[in-house]
Scaffold this active site. Sequence first.
Site, PDB file in Angstrom:
ATOM      1  NE  ARG A 177      -4.528  -0.785   9.507  1.00 57.90           N
ATOM      2  CZ  ARG A 177      -3.330  -0.312   9.105  1.00 57.90           C
ATOM      3  NH1 ARG A 177      -3.094   0.977   9.038  1.00 57.90           N
ATOM      4  NH2 ARG A 177      -2.381  -1.138   8.755  1.00 57.90           N
ATOM      5  CE  LYS A 189      -2.331  -0.687   3.822  1.00 56.46           C
ATOM      6  NZ  LYS A 189      -1.923  -2.045   4.228  1.00 56.46           N
ATOM      7  NE  ARG A 240       7.525  -3.824   5.996  1.00 57.96           N
ATOM      8  CZ  ARG A 240       6.266  -3.394   6.014  1.00 57.96           C
ATOM      9  NH1 ARG A 240       5.753  -2.801   4.962  1.00 57.96           N
ATOM     10  NH2 ARG A 240       5.513  -3.573   7.068  1.00 57.96           N
ATOM     11  NE  ARG A 300       1.593  -5.030  11.115  1.00 50.68           N
ATOM     12  CZ  ARG A 300       2.600  -4.958  10.256  1.00 50.68           C
ATOM     13  NH1 ARG A 300       3.704  -5.613  10.470  1.00 50.68           N
ATOM     14  NH2 ARG A 300       2.476  -4.225   9.183  1.00 50.68           N
ATOM     15  NE  ARG A 359       6.853  -1.499   9.842  1.00 53.04           N
ATOM     16  CZ  ARG A 359       5.674  -1.228   9.297  1.00 53.04           C
ATOM     17  NH1 ARG A 359       5.602  -0.544   8.166  1.00 53.04           N
ATOM     18  NH2 ARG A 359       4.556  -1.630   9.850  1.00 53.04           N
TER      19      ARG A 359
HETATM   20  P1  AMP Z   1       0.909   0.428   8.841  1.00 57.54           P
HETATM   21  O1  AMP Z   1       2.233   1.050   8.582  1.00 57.54           O
HETATM   22  O2  AMP Z   1      -0.195   1.059   8.054  1.00 57.54           O
HETATM   23  O3  AMP Z   1       0.925  -1.071   8.699  1.00 57.54           O
HETATM   24  O4  AMP Z   1       0.553   0.726  10.379  1.00 57.54           O
HETATM   25  C1  AMP Z   1       1.411   0.281  11.418  1.00 57.54           C
HETATM   26  C2  AMP Z   1       0.626   0.196  12.722  1.00 57.54           C
HETATM   27  O5  AMP Z   1       0.114   1.492  13.076  1.00 57.54           O
HETATM   28  C3  AMP Z   1      -0.587  -0.722  12.712  1.00 57.54           C
HETATM   29  O6  AMP Z   1      -0.262  -2.081  12.905  1.00 57.54           O
HETATM   30  C4  AMP Z   1      -1.403  -0.135  13.859  1.00 57.54           C
HETATM   31  O7  AMP Z   1      -0.867  -0.496  15.117  1.00 57.54           O
HETATM   32  C5  AMP Z   1      -1.160   1.362  13.679  1.00 57.54           C
HETATM   33  N1  AMP Z   1      -2.185   1.949  12.776  1.00 57.54           N
HETATM   34  C6  AMP Z   1      -1.979   2.483  11.538  1.00 57.54           C
HETATM   35  N2  AMP Z   1      -3.129   2.919  10.999  1.00 57.54           N
HETATM   36  C7  AMP Z   1      -4.102   2.652  11.923  1.00 57.54           C
HETATM   37  C8  AMP Z   1      -5.506   2.855  11.961  1.00 57.54           C
HETATM   38  N3  AMP Z   1      -6.171   3.414  10.929  1.00 57.54           N
HETATM   39  N4  AMP Z   1      -6.167   2.485  13.086  1.00 57.54           N
HETATM   40  C9  AMP Z   1      -5.529   1.931  14.131  1.00 57.54           C
HETATM   41  N5  AMP Z   1      -4.217   1.693  14.158  1.00 57.54           N
HETATM   42  C10 AMP Z   1      -3.490   2.051  13.060  1.00 57.54           C
END
Ligand code: AMP
Length: 191
Positions: free
Chosen positions: A88, A13, A127, A144, A133
Amino acid sequence: MRLIFMGPPGAGKGTQAKFVAEHFGVPAISTGDIFRANVTQGTELGIEAKRYMDAGEYVPDEVTNRMVRNRIDEPDAAGGFLLDGYPRTVAQVEELDGMIAFTGHRLDAVILLTADSDELVKRLLARAQTEGRADDTEDVIRRRQEVYLEQTAPLIDVYRDRGLLVEVDGLGEVDEVTKRIFTALAPVQES
Ligand code: AMP
């Protein structure tokens, strides 16, 4: 353009969101990136978010919604935006609907990047080695994926029912996937 990027963790994404946002001249707003920046800076928001992120859980809606509302209110997002990783949850969908309605605009499309989940776990583990990370350990990756299936996958039908869903196969070379996205978005741009 007001766009949303959806897809399971590891579907690519972030990479695609940046290309598409640049093409349309709108900011790519990644909630994950904003949380990570806050963690790095050691802000109060970052300290709170880190607990959830490290466990592969979602940051509470109230916290996430407030952060997105503030970001969308910034001048560079007045003409449109691309949201990467938000909404989400069902509660976030409702909140976003309110934010967009308030400005008198509407969502143009929701791009769903699809991919096989075993392939995604493999990608995320790779990754983890290159980017390091904190949330890229195997247990957290699996959690996740579960949280995505439980809380985010139901949004696919919500947006499909609204006629906004644009599904794109996320597997393949990065530029191939980018081409697929632009082809799929062509009818949206014309409407
Ligand atoms: P991402 O980089 O989009 O995979 O986001 C990393 C982490 O940030 C996720 O696993 C969540 O812990 C948190 N996070 C990101 N976006 C959201 C969201 N819209 N709602 C809740 N937690 C989020």
